[in-house]
Design an enzyme around this catalytic site. Structure first.
Site, PDB file in Angstrom:
ATOM      1  CD  GLU A 259      -2.468  -1.267   2.964  1.00  0.00           C
ATOM      2  OE1 GLU A 259      -1.890  -0.434   3.882  1.00  0.00           O
ATOM      3  OE2 GLU A 259      -3.494  -1.760   3.093  1.00  0.00           O
ATOM      4  N   GLY A 261       1.893   4.941  -0.619  1.00  0.00           N
ATOM      5  CA  GLY A 261       1.422   6.291  -1.069  1.00  0.00           C
ATOM      6  C   GLY A 261       2.462   7.389  -1.615  1.00  0.00           C
ATOM      7  NE  ARG A 262       6.457   9.506   2.938  1.00  0.00           N
ATOM      8  CZ  ARG A 262       5.792  10.631   3.657  1.00  0.00           C
ATOM      9  NH1 ARG A 262       6.261  11.773   3.235  1.00  0.00           N
ATOM     10  NH2 ARG A 262       5.216  10.520   4.911  1.00  0.00           N
ATOM     11  CB  CYS A 327      -1.696  35.469  10.466  1.00  0.00           C
ATOM     12  SG  CYS A 327      -2.364  36.800   9.129  1.00  0.00           S
ATOM     13  CE1 TYR A 356      -0.095  10.698   3.622  1.00  0.00           C
ATOM     14  CE2 TYR A 356       1.808  10.347   2.579  1.00  0.00           C
ATOM     15  CZ  TYR A 356       0.973   9.733   3.232  1.00  0.00           C
ATOM     16  OH  TYR A 356       0.717   8.469   3.212  1.00  0.00           O
TER      17      TYR A 356
HETATM   18  C1  PLP Z   1      -0.759   6.234   5.162  1.00  0.00           C
HETATM   19  C2  PLP Z   1      -0.782   4.906   4.978  1.00  0.00           C
HETATM   20  C3  PLP Z   1      -0.183   4.053   3.996  1.00  0.00           C
HETATM   21  C4  PLP Z   1       0.755   4.857   3.007  1.00  0.00           C
HETATM   22  O1  PLP Z   1       1.834   5.168   3.730  1.00  0.00           O
HETATM   23  P1  PLP Z   1       3.052   5.731   2.985  1.00  0.00           P
HETATM   24  O2  PLP Z   1       4.109   6.130   3.666  1.00  0.00           O
HETATM   25  O3  PLP Z   1       2.561   7.023   2.005  1.00  0.00           O
HETATM   26  O4  PLP Z   1       3.452   4.647   1.777  1.00  0.00           O
HETATM   27  C5  PLP Z   1      -0.481   2.892   4.015  1.00  0.00           C
HETATM   28  N1  PLP Z   1      -1.250   1.980   4.486  1.00  0.00           N
HETATM   29  C6  PLP Z   1      -1.879   2.446   5.382  1.00  0.00           C
HETATM   30  C7  PLP Z   1      -2.703   1.765   6.398  1.00  0.00           C
HETATM   31  C8  PLP Z   1      -1.738   3.700   5.886  1.00  0.00           C
HETATM   32  O5  PLP Z   1      -2.310   4.471   6.755  1.00  0.00           O
END
Ligand code: PLP
Length: 401
Positions: A259, A261-262, A327, A356
């Site tokens: 999973e 993301g980054r 501000c 993010y």
């Molecule tokens: C945030 C999150 C991810 C992704 O994390 P990254 O660091 O962006 O790869 C994957 N799985 C779960 C359950 C998350 O909360």
């Protein structure tokens, strides 16, 4: 080379720009690494939830890891198949659980016994069987920033091994639950392999123990967390990552779900902002730009480092803070960095702004959210309009008395 000047002229600033071709490269790199086994990459939507970003990844074959029903809806809208969608998160409301069950997604990822009971009740009400996985908290220190560490028992996420086991037994004995998956996610911006491998070992052992109880886990979800290079981090190589996971599974016949993301979107993004003014307070130099912490909060929130470049400026460099118009003293993009003397309207590019950043933006100070642009095959296109004042007041205007 990205023509930031033309993009600024076309779309104005502050502006988010994402290189979709680069996202494709990252996706392929990771997918290839896992090729020796069945795998599914479920993109963590919270990193960047723009519909066009999700659609781009869906077209490459990705599924989605969602942490709210809103994100699940985004995934569906972007064309992700129901059997590739996971719903995670520690605090799901009944209506969210119901909708996830009705939509028949791949699995709901449970984070407590109480939640398991809620999901069972909802499934029973709907007369359906809910596919579930359980998030195990392996109590391993991921060695990352404490705000993005999630795999220690002091963090709110997941359940320990013993609780997980009890939950699997409960689920197996339920008419309305089907325990198909297991999950761990120990943190974000991980740069060390060892904590991941240790966690995977612990969780794989549990899978083998469950097998003895005739509970057959099909999906082994290793979470996300792969770090990217903001500054000088030494990164985990996707190939080594996959090998480390494989080494814990032996002959287990599971589909690995990952999973990220980054990793997929972080380096693809640029935040483009213009210089408004320079000022000097005593010894301190400030470059004030038109983007603020409401647009990109990572430096303020985590003291995160983002590389900043001033375009087409050969002036002598001196130390400065780069700050926004919000501000708050916490409204900065960088402190004490070397930057050339700037002029009004000089363009600054803030790098690695694909993850993010936009998703954490807000309307604080009644500042409209930035526009977002995709670059693909040498062409640019708008993927989210810049907000205007009317958008920001739309939900309150009618209530003025
Ligand atoms: C945030 C999150 C991810 C992704 O994390 P990254 O660091 O962006 O790869 C994957 N799985 C779960 C359950 C998350 O909360």
């Amino acid at each position: 080379m990205i023509d930031f000047k033309t993009l600024s002229d076309t779309y104005d600033t502050p502006l988010y720009i994402y290189d979709f071709d680069y996202i494709s490269t990252k996706y392929s790199e990771l997918k290839e690494s896992f090729r020796a086994k069945k795998s599914l990459i479920c993109y963590a939507v919270k990193a960047n939830s723009n519909l066009s970003v999700i659609k781009h990844l869906a077209d490459l074959g990705a599924g989605c890891d969602c942490v709210s029903i809103g994100e699940v809806r985004r995934a569906f809208l972007a064309g992700v198949s129901s059997y590739k969608i996971i719903f995670s998160g520690v605090g799901k409301r009944d209506v969210e659980i119901k909708e996830a069950i009705e939509k028949d997604i791949l699995m709901i990822n449970l984070e407590s016994f109480a939640e398991l009971m809620r999901v069972e009740i909802m499934a029973k009400e709907l007369g359906k069987i809910a596919r579930i996985s359980i998030r195990v908290n392996p109590n391993i220190d991921p060695k990352t920033h404490p705000y993005i560490s999630t795999g220690l028992s002091e963090n709110k996420f997941g359940v320990d091994i013993e609780d997980a086991k009890r939950m699997y037994i409960k689920a197996k004995n339920s008419e309305f639950l089907d325990p198909v998956g297991i999950h761990f996610h120990i943190g974000s911006q991980l740069t060390e392999l060892e904590p991941i491998q240790k966690s995977s070992e612990i969780v794989a052992d549990l899978v083998r123990n469950l097998k003895v109880l005739d509970i057959n886990i099909k999906f082994f979800d290793i979470g996300g967390g792969l770090g990217i290079r903001y500054k000088d981090e030494v990164l985990i190589k996707p190939y080594d990552y996959a090998q480390a996971i494989f080494s814990t599974l032996f002959t287990l016949d599971v589909t690995i779900i990952c999973e990220p993301g980054r990793f997929l979107v972080g380096e693809s993004g640029y935040f483009l902002t213009k210089v408004l003014y320079e000022k000097q307070n005593g010894d301190k130099r400030f470059v004030i730009v038109d983007g603020g912490m409401n647009d990109l909060i990572r430096p303020s929130l985590y003291n995160a480092y983002h590389d900043i470049e001033v375009l087409n400026n050969e002036n002598e460099k001196t130390l400065t803070d780069v700050v926004g118009p919000v501000c708050e003293s916490g409204d900065f993009f960088a402190k004490n960095i070397e930057l050339p003397k700037t002029e009004h309207n000089d363009l600054l590019v803030i790098k690695n702004a694909g993850a993010y950043c936009y998703t954490m933006s807000s309307n604080y100070n009644t500042r409209a959210k930035a526009a977002e642009v995709a670059l693909e095959n040498g062409k640019d296109r708008l993927i989210r309009k810049r907000e205007n004042f009317e958008d920001m007041i739309a939900l309150e205007k009618e209530f003025i008395k």
